[in-house]
Write a protein that holds these residues in place. Sequence first.
Motif, short mmCIF file in Angstrom:
data_model
loop_
_atom_site.label_atom_id
_atom_site.label_comp_id
_atom_site.label_asym_id
_atom_site.label_seq_id
_atom_site.Cartn_x
_atom_site.Cartn_y
_atom_site.Cartn_z
N LYS A 1 0.88 -1.11 -0.21
CA LYS A 1 0.09 -0.05 -0.03
C LYS A 1 0.79 1.38 0.01
CE LYS A 1 -3.28 0.93 2.93
NZ LYS A 1 -4.65 1.30 2.54
N ARG B 1 1.98 2.24 2.96
CA ARG B 1 1.44 2.70 4.23
C ARG B 1 2.54 2.97 5.10
NH1 ARG B 1 -3.61 1.85 6.60
NH2 ARG B 1 -3.80 1.58 8.97
N SER C 1 -7.86 -1.05 4.53
CA SER C 1 -8.53 -0.52 3.25
C SER C 1 -7.60 -0.86 2.09
CB SER C 1 -9.16 0.86 2.90
OG SER C 1 -8.36 1.91 3.49
N ASN D 1 -6.36 0.14 -0.64
CA ASN D 1 -6.24 1.03 -1.57
C ASN D 1 -4.75 1.48 -1.61
OD1 ASN D 1 -7.68 2.34 0.87
ND2 ASN D 1 -6.01 3.84 0.58
N SER E 1 -10.75 5.12 -0.45
CA SER E 1 -11.01 3.53 -0.19
C SER E 1 -11.64 3.26 -1.41
CB SER E 1 -11.84 3.60 1.21
OG SER E 1 -10.90 4.01 2.37
N GLU F 1 -15.63 3.61 5.72
CA GLU F 1 -14.96 2.65 6.32
C GLU F 1 -15.93 2.56 7.89
OE1 GLU F 1 -13.87 5.53 5.41
OE2 GLU F 1 -11.60 4.76 4.45
MG MG Z 1 -7.76 3.37 4.83
#
Ligand code: MG
Length: 342
Positions: free
Chosen positions: A56, A58, A143, A145, A151, A180
């Motif tokens: 991701k 992230r 999520s 994405n 998302s 979410e």
């Molecule tokens: Mg998220």
Amino acid sequence: MITINTQILGEDEKSIKTAAEILRNGGLVAFPTETVYGLGADAANENAVKKIFKAKGRPSDNPLIVHISTPDMLPEIVRHIPECAKILMDAFMPGPITLIMNKNSRVGNAVTAGLDTVAVRFPSHETARRLISEAGVPVAAPSANLSGKPSPTIARHVICDLNGRVDAIISGGECSAGVESTVIDCTGEYPVILRPGIITYDDIKEYIPEIQTDKNVLTALKEGEAPKCPGMKYKHYAPDADVTVVEGEPSAVASAIKKLISENAGKKIGVLSCTGEKYDGAFTLYTKNGNAGYAHSLFTLLRGFDEEGVDIVFAEFCINDKYSVSVKNRLYKSAGNKIIYV
Ligand code: MG
Ligand code: TXA
């Protein structure tokens, strides 16, 4: 960078078995839930969990939610279940709600980003539950994405962001909620909403009158301020286009946006409309059915502006109903808190 051959799976028995085996073997599987699509890994496998952050893009200090298919999995994850969490579980689980509790020592640091607490969610979506149950392990899943993007609420969004980065994507239908889960911190004296969702403050107040909402749900963090929910400090839900929210009475919002369209001639302009107003000179996408409909279609429409190659988006916000806070929380973030009140 495309490195993995991503399998696109269905929701049939064979597909669920294949996906569950990928999870048990330390792989990544994206799957539908009633809120948005999630990107899952075996929560007990540190290496698998680390792959989620990589796929991701992230930040590693943003913890993940652990998904279960039965409350029997809870003792593996949390130290004890606070009274308020028991009430919320009875009232709203399975469903679009996530509860934060003190973590059990068996939960690894990659999942919780080193926090002593863990977020737990028991989804109601059939496919999500069958997948977790078949895998037989709690599933860590943010999520599905790319970090910072809206998302995903349909499989196409997931394929667009994560094809080549994950082992499999289960293509289910459209997610019913579209935003979410409601995230509630259950570790303090009173439960606190850290992220609003389809289960609202008023819904929860019926069961727990002391419920509170964190002040940063609608307000931008101050420079250097540490949020209660690490995700609050990151850019979120942002399409490539630059978004500005225009908020107020419908007629004032419409005139303000018409003026902004004429001031920005030369740019490709998009309008996100909840009123049905027509805008000349702008690519306009419409939400329907109040803020429940706004929540349901928001992420799809934000991605729709990118597909159209729009440069700037003006998003109307005019309706006040029980889902206002949940929609505004996402809209304000997608706009980086650029809001014009009229
Ligand atoms: Mg998220
Ligand atoms: O509906 C949902 O919740 C979806 C589906 C896939 O279940 N998941 C989801 O996950 O939205 P994610 O990672 O995109 O958002 C989780 C949010 C993040 O803002 C994160 O910082 C916060 O929950 N969070 C997770 N664990 C936490 C913890 N222990 N304390 C405070 N916040 C936490």
